[in-house]
Design a protein around this motif. Structure first.
Motif, short mmCIF file in Angstrom:
data_model
loop_
_atom_site.label_atom_id
_atom_site.label_comp_id
_atom_site.label_asym_id
_atom_site.label_seq_id
_atom_site.Cartn_x
_atom_site.Cartn_y
_atom_site.Cartn_z
N GLN A 116 0.83 -1.20 0.00
CA GLN A 116 0.00 0.00 0.00
C GLN A 116 0.86 1.25 0.00
O GLN A 116 1.80 1.37 0.80
CB GLN A 116 -0.91 0.02 1.23
CG GLN A 116 -1.74 1.29 1.38
CD GLN A 116 -2.86 1.40 0.36
OE1 GLN A 116 -3.56 0.43 0.10
NE2 GLN A 116 -3.01 2.58 -0.22
N VAL A 117 0.53 2.16 -0.89
CA VAL A 117 1.14 3.49 -0.91
C VAL A 117 0.03 4.51 -0.70
O VAL A 117 -0.98 4.49 -1.42
CB VAL A 117 1.87 3.76 -2.25
CG1 VAL A 117 2.33 5.21 -2.32
CG2 VAL A 117 3.06 2.82 -2.40
N THR A 118 0.23 5.37 0.29
CA THR A 118 -0.74 6.42 0.57
C THR A 118 -0.03 7.77 0.51
O THR A 118 0.96 7.97 1.20
CB THR A 118 -1.39 6.23 1.94
OG1 THR A 118 -2.02 4.95 1.99
CG2 THR A 118 -2.44 7.31 2.20
N VAL A 119 -0.55 8.67 -0.32
CA VAL A 119 0.04 9.99 -0.48
C VAL A 119 -0.90 11.01 0.15
O VAL A 119 -2.06 11.14 -0.27
CB VAL A 119 0.28 10.32 -1.96
CG1 VAL A 119 0.93 11.70 -2.09
CG2 VAL A 119 1.14 9.26 -2.62
N SER A 120 -0.40 11.71 1.13
CA SER A 120 -1.21 12.72 1.81
C SER A 120 -1.00 14.09 1.15
O SER A 120 0.09 14.41 0.70
CB SER A 120 -0.85 12.79 3.28
OG SER A 120 0.49 13.20 3.44
N SER A 121 -2.07 14.86 1.16
CA SER A 121 -1.99 16.18 0.52
C SER A 121 -1.59 17.25 1.52
O SER A 121 -1.51 17.02 2.72
CB SER A 121 -3.34 16.53 -0.09
OG SER A 121 -4.34 16.47 0.88
#
Length: 121
Positions: A116-121
């Motif tokens: 899983q890759v999660t990119v936060s803004s």
């Protein structure tokens, strides 16, 4: 048996970088095309990049071209995906895959379990 094990996923801020790794075993890695894909819930799996057995040729999806780089180390049986300038829309489960073929639209025969890759803004 064939195993593809991804690692390196996690949480990263938009604009940052992440490197995914995939360890391969159980097949003649150095003769296979390796690829990276991603998938988000409710969407089809998306091709990102592939690299020929000798690392001499690559393909990229337009959505990640110039931001992501695929590479491989045949001696270590590893394939990598360097992700730069990540965006929130890059959030997904990332998979590595292997194919005996080479080309733009080929079937991949072996798949990892994903990271899983999660990119936060």
């Amino acid at each position: 048996q064939v195993r593809l094990v991804e690692s390196g996923g996690g949480l990263v801020q938009a604009g940052g970088s992440l490197r995914l790794s995939c360890a391969a075993s159980g097949f003649t890695f150095s003769t296979y095309t390796m690829g990276w894909f991603r998938q988000t819930p409710g969407k089809e799996r998306e091709f990102l990049a592939s690299i020929r057995w000798n690392g001499g040729s690559t393909y990229y999806a337009q959505s990640v071209k110039d931001r992501f780089t695929i590479s491989r180390d045949n001696a270590k049986r590893m394939v990598y995906l360097q992700m730069n300038s990540v965006k929130p829309e890059d959030t997904a489960v990332y998979y590595c895959a292997a194919s005996i073929d080479w080309g733009r639209n080929i079937a991949f025969h072996y798949w990892g379990q994903g990271t899983q890759v999660t990119v936060s803004s």
